[in-house]
Design an enzyme around this catalytic site. Sequence first.
Site, PDB file in Angstrom:
ATOM      1  CE1 TYR A 470       2.880  -1.781  -9.578  1.00 39.36           C
ATOM      2  CE2 TYR A 470       1.672  -3.025  -7.927  1.00 39.36           C
ATOM      3  CZ  TYR A 470       2.237  -1.839  -8.355  1.00 39.36           C
ATOM      4  OH  TYR A 470       2.148  -0.718  -7.569  1.00 39.36           O
ATOM      5  CG  HIS A 471      -0.851  -9.030 -12.906  1.00 38.23           C
ATOM      6  ND1 HIS A 471      -2.115  -9.245 -12.397  1.00 38.23           N
ATOM      7  CD2 HIS A 471      -0.001  -9.201 -11.877  1.00 38.23           C
ATOM      8  CE1 HIS A 471      -2.022  -9.527 -11.107  1.00 38.23           C
ATOM      9  NE2 HIS A 471      -0.745  -9.501 -10.769  1.00 38.23           N
TER      10      HIS A 471
END
Length: 553
Positions: A470-471
């Site tokens: 989730y980056h």
Amino acid sequence: MTTFDYIIVGAGSAGCVLANRLSEDGAATVLLLEAGALDHSIFIHMPSALSYPMANQKYTWLYESEPEPFMNGRRIHCPRGRVIGGSSSINGMVYIRGHALDYDAWTHGAGLEDWSYAHCLPYFRKAETRAQGGDAYRGDAGPLHVSTGACRNPLYGAFIDAGKQAGYPYTGDMNGYQQEGLGPMDMTVHKGRRWSTAMAYLRPAWKRKNLTVQMSSLVTRVVFEGSESRRAVGVEVIHKGQVQQLRAAKEVILAGGAINSPQLLKLSGIGPPKELQPLGIALTAPLAGVGENLQDHLETYVQFECTQPITLFSALKPLNKLKIGLEWLLFSSGLGATNHFESGGFIRSEAGVRHPDLQYHFLPMAVRYDGKSPATCHGFQAHVGPMRPTSRGHVRLRDAKATTAPSILFNYMSTDQDRKEMRAAVRLTREIFQQSAFDAYRGAELSPGIQVQSDDEIDAHIRANAETAYHPSGTCRMGTDDMAVTDGEGRVHGVERLRVVDASLMPRVVSGNLNAPTIMMAEKLSDAIRGRAPMPTAVVPVFEHPNYMATQR
């Protein structure tokens, strides 16, 4: 038509910082626009409940990628915060800054000389109050409260001890002098509650007369005036079913993140002409790099059964969930008051790598973070993956409507280098788990499974099972070359009075989680927006393995 000095689009990790800083002296009027609603949910504020808001459409843009060509055609989950606090209200609350050399590498690009670690460190410190106190690296007077995992479960210590037995150093502070090694991890949790940017920055500023927060507001485009020099003068918004135009006397600032900011730029006519013209979008500024350079961290689980009933698996029983929830509600303590990522670390995948390129999050349970694969037995795991991927993707429009989710393609595992590092990640993690520190706890390997050994078998496992950390980042990157979208202060090339401030600015994703770096960037650029002199640089020593060229550890 209502006019403000600054209009900020997105009340997330960067937007809340900007709203606070740009309104703090009372000299400017600020409008903060957010598509979502208030963060009034127990599941947002209870740290251990992090998987709930991440999967809830009420608080999240539930994006997913296009079928990923190097991941068996899987569509990868890509949730982005759609709530006050943005992704800082739905994330895992891990506080990691990245490595000093990440920021020094940014300065290799023309116009980015002021993004070295020495320039960034003062803003990391300005933002932070560390529960254990400040020093030359850590802050003690900022709005963002950061605590360190207590590591009471013996499995956390076993992971750290196993790392030492395998030959890796111990590090007591991954955000200080030494990132490399295994040790306790920091989290944005304060007094047992998630400490999002909404809590840290927005709520203290909310009652200021010069700050207006408007929720349930979807920005459809940036409004421009002027024929030769295109000036951003406001935004068009859908609010409560009505279309509004709101004007900005000084600047429009996009803080929607690495997916939404490039989408909005393109909807406003800023982007590659070959993409915009077929959709009928009038061209404002031809910028080929908008939405390109998309990067993310891909990670996999290495999981084992635990032979002792000491994991979080017991917490999943309904009665135990009730007890945990009640303790948290009454006292903000107990298992509900932590994100459970209390130990972890950074190592190098091979000799010759100058600073760590693999990251660990250890968890005393065997489960997917998104909740899609519930735990079925007592177990433990390390979530591990490459920190500086060479794969690049993009964010593109499907049509000219702001209500249509963009097309997202990460191209995960598209390069030989990324596949090589992921194989090393699996093998080095297995080696750590085979150390004597885990002898009292280690059962059968659950994932990848002992049948997965060869390069081809590991590659196949990754294609079928790896998931995002989730980056997403890099889609409006800073620089001066033809593919750069903004300059070193976030000002969009080819137009005036329009800026981007979020993780999309990163030329290259940093080695770690992105919430802390995004907050730092917003703090730093707040000074630039206000015309303030930057904080004095801070030159401090940073650990580098003395023999990194010859040895992996």
